[in-house]
Every structure is written in C-alpha cells, then in structure tokens.
Scaffold this motif. Structure first.
Motif, short mmCIF file in Angstrom:
data_model
loop_
_atom_site.label_atom_id
_atom_site.label_comp_id
_atom_site.label_asym_id
_atom_site.label_seq_id
_atom_site.Cartn_x
_atom_site.Cartn_y
_atom_site.Cartn_z
N PHE A 72 -2.13 -4.67 9.20
CA PHE A 72 -3.32 -4.68 8.33
C PHE A 72 -4.12 -3.39 8.50
O PHE A 72 -4.57 -2.80 7.51
CB PHE A 72 -4.20 -5.90 8.63
CG PHE A 72 -5.36 -6.02 7.68
CD1 PHE A 72 -5.20 -6.60 6.43
CD2 PHE A 72 -6.62 -5.52 8.01
CE1 PHE A 72 -6.25 -6.68 5.53
CE2 PHE A 72 -7.68 -5.59 7.12
CZ PHE A 72 -7.50 -6.19 5.88
N VAL A 73 -4.30 -2.95 9.74
CA VAL A 73 -5.09 -1.74 9.97
C VAL A 73 -4.42 -0.53 9.32
O VAL A 73 -5.06 0.26 8.61
CB VAL A 73 -5.30 -1.50 11.49
CG1 VAL A 73 -5.88 -0.13 11.75
CG2 VAL A 73 -6.22 -2.58 12.05
N LEU A 74 -3.10 -0.41 9.52
CA LEU A 74 -2.36 0.71 8.90
C LEU A 74 -2.48 0.63 7.37
O LEU A 74 -2.77 1.63 6.71
CB LEU A 74 -0.88 0.65 9.29
CG LEU A 74 -0.54 1.16 10.69
CD1 LEU A 74 0.94 0.95 10.96
CD2 LEU A 74 -0.89 2.64 10.81
N ALA A 75 -2.24 -0.57 6.85
CA ALA A 75 -2.28 -0.75 5.39
C ALA A 75 -3.67 -0.44 4.85
O ALA A 75 -3.81 0.17 3.79
CB ALA A 75 -1.88 -2.18 5.04
N TYR A 76 -4.69 -0.83 5.60
CA TYR A 76 -6.07 -0.64 5.13
C TYR A 76 -6.39 0.86 5.00
O TYR A 76 -7.00 1.29 4.04
CB TYR A 76 -7.03 -1.32 6.10
CG TYR A 76 -8.47 -1.22 5.68
CD1 TYR A 76 -8.92 -1.84 4.53
CD2 TYR A 76 -9.38 -0.47 6.43
CE1 TYR A 76 -10.24 -1.72 4.12
CE2 TYR A 76 -10.70 -0.36 6.03
CZ TYR A 76 -11.13 -0.99 4.89
OH TYR A 76 -12.43 -0.87 4.47
N PHE A 77 -5.91 1.65 5.99
CA PHE A 77 -6.17 3.08 5.92
C PHE A 77 -5.44 3.72 4.73
O PHE A 77 -5.99 4.55 4.02
CB PHE A 77 -5.80 3.78 7.24
CG PHE A 77 -6.85 3.59 8.30
CD1 PHE A 77 -8.13 4.12 8.12
CD2 PHE A 77 -6.60 2.88 9.45
CE1 PHE A 77 -9.12 3.94 9.08
CE2 PHE A 77 -7.58 2.69 10.41
CZ PHE A 77 -8.85 3.22 10.22
N ILE A 78 -4.20 3.30 4.54
CA ILE A 78 -3.43 3.86 3.40
C ILE A 78 -4.10 3.44 2.09
O ILE A 78 -4.25 4.24 1.16
CB ILE A 78 -1.97 3.36 3.45
CG1 ILE A 78 -1.30 3.85 4.73
CG2 ILE A 78 -1.20 3.84 2.23
CD1 ILE A 78 0.05 3.22 5.00
N PHE A 79 -4.52 2.18 2.03
CA PHE A 79 -5.16 1.66 0.82
C PHE A 79 -6.47 2.40 0.53
O PHE A 79 -6.76 2.78 -0.62
CB PHE A 79 -5.41 0.16 1.02
CG PHE A 79 -6.03 -0.53 -0.16
CD1 PHE A 79 -5.38 -0.59 -1.38
CD2 PHE A 79 -7.28 -1.14 -0.06
CE1 PHE A 79 -5.95 -1.23 -2.47
CE2 PHE A 79 -7.85 -1.78 -1.13
CZ PHE A 79 -7.19 -1.82 -2.34
N GLN A 80 -7.23 2.64 1.58
CA GLN A 80 -8.49 3.38 1.42
C GLN A 80 -8.24 4.79 0.88
O GLN A 80 -8.95 5.28 0.01
CB GLN A 80 -9.19 3.50 2.77
CG GLN A 80 -10.35 2.55 2.94
CD GLN A 80 -11.18 2.92 4.14
OE1 GLN A 80 -10.66 3.37 5.15
NE2 GLN A 80 -12.47 2.72 4.05
N SER A 85 0.82 -1.21 0.00
CA SER A 85 0.00 0.00 0.00
C SER A 85 0.86 1.27 0.00
O SER A 85 0.40 2.33 -0.37
CB SER A 85 -0.93 0.01 1.22
OG SER A 85 -0.17 0.13 2.40
N LEU A 86 2.13 1.12 0.41
CA LEU A 86 3.00 2.29 0.48
C LEU A 86 3.65 2.64 -0.85
O LEU A 86 3.83 3.82 -1.17
CB LEU A 86 4.13 2.05 1.51
CG LEU A 86 3.78 2.14 2.98
CD1 LEU A 86 5.03 1.84 3.82
CD2 LEU A 86 3.28 3.53 3.33
N VAL A 87 4.01 1.62 -1.62
CA VAL A 87 4.88 1.88 -2.78
C VAL A 87 4.10 2.50 -3.94
O VAL A 87 2.91 2.26 -4.11
CB VAL A 87 5.59 0.59 -3.25
CG1 VAL A 87 6.49 0.06 -2.17
CG2 VAL A 87 4.60 -0.47 -3.70
N ARG A 88 4.83 3.29 -4.73
CA ARG A 88 4.21 3.98 -5.86
C ARG A 88 4.91 3.66 -7.18
O ARG A 88 4.54 4.19 -8.22
CB ARG A 88 4.25 5.49 -5.63
CG ARG A 88 3.38 5.92 -4.46
CD ARG A 88 3.69 7.35 -4.09
NE ARG A 88 3.26 8.24 -5.16
CZ ARG A 88 2.20 9.04 -5.08
NH1 ARG A 88 1.48 9.05 -3.99
NH2 ARG A 88 1.87 9.82 -6.07
#
Lengths: 295, 395
Positions: free
Chosen positions: B375-383, B295-298
């Motif tokens: 997962f929670v951190l990734a989910y917020f970034i993904f959202q 979710s972080l990488v661009r």
C-alpha cells in the motif's frame, strides 16, 4: 478576482516554455474565449487555472484564499456504467453538496442540459451528443467561482448547443468567471465578452469582444517595415489607439470620418500596407490575422 | 461522505461489469468445484485401484501365486485391453526369485507408458514389491514344508497374507500434538483456489483505475480537492470488501453445496475469530497488492499481463497449483516468499490443523506486513501519477 502576473510554465525536458510571461486579470462575469492553434498553451493555461499544475515562475493570485473550479474537459469524464442520475448524484457527493443545495444544483443542471428524459439511462449507451451534455452538466454541477470549458459542445446538435451556450451565459450573469475554448469561432463570438489569443505560449491579444462589437468598423493593417512618418501623430489627432498584433495593428474606429482621414493618409504614402482589412469586426478575421493564419 | 460515495460508485461499477464478476466470483467458484471433484479421492481412505496388464512367460506355481498376490492389490486387465502399466515376468521367474547374489537380476520388468503419473507408478511399484515378497515367502514356506502342495492357491495366499499384512493406526495431529480426524479432500483443495481467486482483484482494480485516468474522471476527482489518501482508500476498500465476500461465498458453497454434489464438505474447524482474522489479512494483502499493480500499469494490455502474470506466478511458487510438500527444497524456500503461500499455510492451519489464532498469527503477520509495504509503495506511485495529471488527462 483572479490575477496572473508574469506566469511562466515549462514542461520538464521541453525545449521551449508552454506559457511565457502571461499577465492578465479575470473578473466576475467574464466569458473569456481562449483561442490559439494546437500547442499554443491553452491546455497549460487551463491546467494552471484549475490548480492541476503550479507555474514555474510568476504568480496566480485569487481574490479569496481558495477557489472552486468547475471543469468541462474535452474528454468524456464520467462513468459509462452509471446512469445520468447516478453520475450526477456521485459528483454531487464528491463536490460535497448536501440538502437543498444538492437538489437545487442537480435539478438546475438537468434543466440546463435538458437531461430529464433519460435520467435512468446508462451513460455508455447514450449518443455522443447526450454524452457531451452529461459531461457539461457534471462540470457546471459544482458551485464554483471559475468554470473552464474545453471544446464543450463538440458533437452536440445545433439546438442543444444553443441550450448549453445559454447555460454558460447564465453562469456569467450569476457573476461567475468562465474560460471557453472552442474551434467553433462563431460560437465563441456568440458568447464571449473577451478574447484571449495565445500562440507558442505567448499572449498575443487580450481584448474585450463587446468593445469590438460596439464599434461600427475596425481597421487591421500591416505596414511593410515600419509605419510611415505622421501615422502615429494622425492616430493621436483622431483619438485612436492602435493595438499591436503579431503582424500589424488593429484600430477600432468610431465613425466614417476617421476612416476617411486614415484612407486619405494611406493612399498618399509612397508604400502601401502589406495587408489591410476595414469593416465590421469579425472574430475569425481577427483571429486569423493575429495568429498569422494558424487555426 | 466522499469516501462513502467512492465506495458506492466502485461497487455499482463492479456489479455492472460482467467480466469482473466472472473473474472475481464465477472463475474461483468453478475452480473450487472442479478441483473438489478432481481431488475427491484424496484422503478418501480407499484409494483408486490401479489397473495393469500382467504378462507371464512361465506357468509354474510361483508365477501363478505372484499373479494371485498382485490381484489382491491391483486390477489385472485382460490381455486385449490397453493399460498404462505392464508387469512382465520372465520364463525363469522362479530361479530369479530365489537367487542369492550380490548383483541381483531383476525378477520382473515394469513397463510404464511415458504419461503415467508418478502417483500411479508408486502405487504399482509398492504392489509389485509386496506381491514379490509374498511369493518369496510362499516359496520359503513350501520348501520348509510349512505350506502343503495340497492346499489350494487361495489357502496358501491367505496364510502368507496373515504373515505379511499389517494394520497401521494412522492419525493426524495438530500443532499442540493433539490427535485430529483426518482432513478430507475439500480441506486441502478449497483454500488453494479460494486464495487464487481472491488475488484476482488485481485485474479489475487495474482496469478501473486506468479507465478513470484515461476518461478524465480522475482529473475531475482531483480538481474537486479529494485528497490522494481518500482516492486510494476509495479504490482499495471496495476490493477489500469484495475479497471478504469472495471468502464468505466460496466457504459457504464448499460447506453447503459440496455435500449436495456428493463430495466431502468443507469442515470449518478451528476458531471462528481466526477465520475472520485470516480472511481480513488475505483481503488486505490482495487488495493492497492489487492497488500496487493498478498504480503501475499504463495500458489495458499492461494491466492484463501484469495482474494475470503476477497472480499465476505467485500461485505457481506459492503451492497453489503444486503442493509445497512435493517441491524440491530450493523451491520450497522460494515458495516461502509468496503471499499466497502464507495465506495457504494459514488456511490449512485452521481447516486441517483445527488451529486457533496463535496458529495462524505468523501467516497473518506476514500478510499484513506485505499489505502495508504494497500500500505504501502504491500510494507513492499513485501520488506521483496524480501530480502529473494535466488538463488533457493524458499522461
């Protein structure tokens, strides 16, 4: 079915709005050609209509509470490592198609986009034209009320393009609403029954194309500063309406007598129009003039 | 149905991605086999005998005895053969051996090639120290007529060894203090590389999510009304299952294939339920962390750098590459921060400690907590990323 009222959208941090005060109604069966140079706001309009973004101001009102949108983006939005059949099956699942409807839709798009001979071939190994057809097929696979096509036929050979355009017209005939952008103005002219011209976020023109086509002639002209005295009353007398353009105005004529009266008026003036075109309607001429020559 | 379709799609894509299969299965398998071979002598009972060259500048009785005593423990190479270690005794070896001084002079010199590994150095030091002690005892016994000059060197050495050799009863114990058979080399080497391989799901996860963003398929999925949670689960669950498959495959290979190659098999000690719990905990942890990185990488470059870098750093500090036991205390505290370290602790508790669920519970709890936070951190970034998707799909 879909009403946009004074819709405004500005990207965060942008100096100017991407869309300004856009109001229009879209109806079942409309094939709307959306024209405008790069940065005109076409992408933003499509983002709003597809529900990906919400307007900063104004409203989008649907006839129904929810609306399904079929997308054919400019990007090849499918999985290259899956075959044509697998891509269609996957998106059919994502669109929650089941049973007979699923089979019917899949067969329909296979036929409409002429994909049957390479169903098992992986998408990444298809030629550019075939990939466009698959991209198109996935977009129309979803039973939707509104379809958005963004440069859907780029790179497709002439024969296949006609087939895809026929599919677009079939959707409109089935009562769907379609918005279509293409840099091929002849293609837009061929299928669209209505034209929107956007520039710098503003809606410059919203006119039915079939109405233009039905008229035998059209006059586009631009007076240097303002129209001479008597011009407006002459139009009223001839029962003509001038549609204002970014530069000048467009007048649809019904017969040669009207053109003769207008011509007579124009030549008698002490100053002549800066620009004048009289002839059969041409989308390209109309577009170039309305947009100030920007493609 | 839509989640199932996402899972099936991800599975198909992975199966057809040769690079991903290589990273997820071939690479860890190769690591496990190579490390099993490399560490096959560890805990084998008979350590490899080190080879040294011995250069003696005196030819008296004590020097000859020392050479015989040393030969009992190390391989003495001929003079013309190169060695990493040279043992050099001086001309006054006997005098130095018997000196009694507050500032003792070294009785001999050890020359180590700079590349000599610490384990080999320690083996040579121990052997030389024992040989010196035996030589000194021999000299004492001879001085006190307890050894006769008429006895051969071998006879004298045998008598001295009776006095100096020790027999140790070495046992391994479990967490409850119970005696356990000593773990073989595979019990130590396999879990480390198994965990390392499982965390490599980060790379294909990041690449597939990035590809969906760039191609516009994510735009299509979003516009089809798929909830972000379904999309997130559609990305994590396939890799969770891939992780379980990796675990099963590598454990099976270590159990069945290693003995066929003449190596110690992996012995699956401990509770089967504990294995299941541990495998699921590690898989949830690595797939959630993979989703966080994805979710972080661009860009693909970022995906490669971040996923590869994180994996290697977590492995380096987590005791995968260097056992935690040989790390300094400060590094051991740092190691306790790595999820790979928790996973390794859990695996070793089972494989070498014959543990039960209670023995792996601390490791499993840490792994599951880490999975939740990731997962929670990734989910917020993904959202957030999903909310920024525009028609052009470029953002």
């Amino acid at each position: 079915m879909l009403e946009l009222s004074a819709v405004h959208y500005a990207y965060p941090g942008a100096d100017s709005a991407a869309l300004q005060n856009i109001s229009l109604s879209l109806h079942a069966g409309d094939i709307v050609g959306v024209l405008g140079p790069n940065g005109a706001g076409k992408t933003t309009l499509f983002s709003l209509l597809s529900g990906l973004t919400q307007p900063s101001q104004g409203q989008l009102r649907w006839q129904h509470n929810t609306i399904r949108v079929g997308l054919v983006p400019q990007h090849l939005a499918f999985y290259g490592q899956l075959s044509i059949a697998e891509n269609l099956a996957f998106f059919a699942d994502i669109y929650q198609l089941t049973g007979a409807l699923r089979q019917q839709q899949i067969q329909l798009v296979i036929a409409a986009c002429d994909l049957s001979s390479r169903l098992q071939q992986r998408a990444a190994t298809l030629s550019g034209g075939w990939q466009r057809r698959l991209n198109f097929a996935i977009g129309i696979l979803r039973p939707a009320e509104l379809y958005l096509f963004d440069e859907a036929t780029v790179g497709v050979d002439a024969q296949s393009r006609q087939q895809l355009l026929a599919a677009v017209q079939q959707l409109a005939a089935a009562g769907k609403t379609l918005l279509y952008t293409s840099h091929y103005l002849q293609e837009t002219e061929q299928i669209a029954n209505r034209i929107l011209i956007l520039q710098q976020g503003k809606l410059l023109l919203d006119t039915p194309l079939n109405q233009l086509a039905a008229t035998t002639r059209q006059l586009i002209l631009q007076w240097p500063e303002q129209a001479p005295t008597g011009w407006a009353s002459l139009l009223v007398e001839l029962s003509l309406t001038a549609t204002p353009l970014a530069k000048g105005e467009l007048i649809a004529l019904q017969n040669e007598q009207q053109w003769a009266r207008l011509q007579q008026f124009i030549v008698m003036q002490s100053w002549q129009p800066l620009w004048l075109h009289y002839g059969p309607p041409s989308l390209e001429q109309l577009y170039l003039h309305v947009s100030g020559g920007q493609l | 149905m839509r989640l199932w379709a996402l899972l099936a799609k991800e599975w198909r894509l992975l199966r057809r991605d040769v690079h991903a299969v290589a990273v997820l299965f071939l690479m860890p398998l190769t690591f496990v086999l190579l490390m099993a071979f490399a560490l096959s002598d560890l805990n084998a009972g008979v350590p490899a005998v080190a080879s040294v060259s011995l250069k003696q500048q005196a030819d008296d009785h004590n020097s000859r005895f020392f050479a015989a005593a040393l030969k009992q423990q190390l391989t003495i190479l001929p003079d013309n053969q190169d060695s990493l270690v040279s043992v050099i005794t001086s001309a006054d070896f006997t005098d130095l051996l018997q000196q009694e001084s507050d500032t003792p002079t070294p009785q001999l010199q050890l020359l180590f090639n700079a590349s000599t590994p610490p384990v080999l150095r320690q083996q040579v030091r121990s052997a030389v120290t024992l040989a010196l002690a035996q030589t000194r005892l021999q000299a004492f016994l001879r001085t006190n007529d307890m050894l006769s000059d008429e006895q051969s060197l071998a006879e004298q050495l045998a008598i001295v060894r009776q006095q100096t050799d020790s027999t140790l009863d070495e046992q391994d114990t479990g967490s409850q203090g119970q005696l356990l058979p000593q773990a073989n080399a595979s019990q130590h080497s396999v879990p480390a590389w198994l965990i390392f391989g499982m965390f490599f799901v980060m790379l294909p996860m990041a690449n597939t999510l990035l590809s969906e963003q760039q191609s516009g398929t994510l735009l299509r999925l979003k516009s089809a009304g798929l909830p972000p949670l379904t999309l997130a689960l559609g990305k994590c669950l396939p890799y969770f299952m891939i992780n379980l498959l990796q675990f099963s495959l590598l454990v099976s290979v270590s159990y069945w294939l290693l003995p066929l190659l003449g190596l110690a098999p992996l012995q699956l000690n401990g509770s089967p339920l504990a294995y299941l719990l541990l495998a699921c905990s590690i898989a949830l942890c690595s797939s959630s962390f993979g989703f966080f990185i994805a979710s972080l990488v661009r860009s693909n470059e970022q995906a490669l750098m971040l996923s590869g870098g994180c994996n290697i750093i977590l492995a380096a500090i987590g005791g995968i590459m260097v056992p935690k036991a040989v790390m300094p205390e400060a590094m051991q505290q740092v190691a306790a921060l790595s999820p790979m370290s928790w996973a390794l602790d859990g695996c070793l508790a089972l494989l070498t400690g014959h543990g039960a669920i209670t023995d792996i519970a601390p490791a499993a709890v840490k792994l599951l907590l880490f999975a939740c936070v990731s997962f929670v951190l990734a989910y917020f970034i993904f959202q957030y990323k999903l909310s920024r998707i525009k028609w052009t799909a470029l953002y």
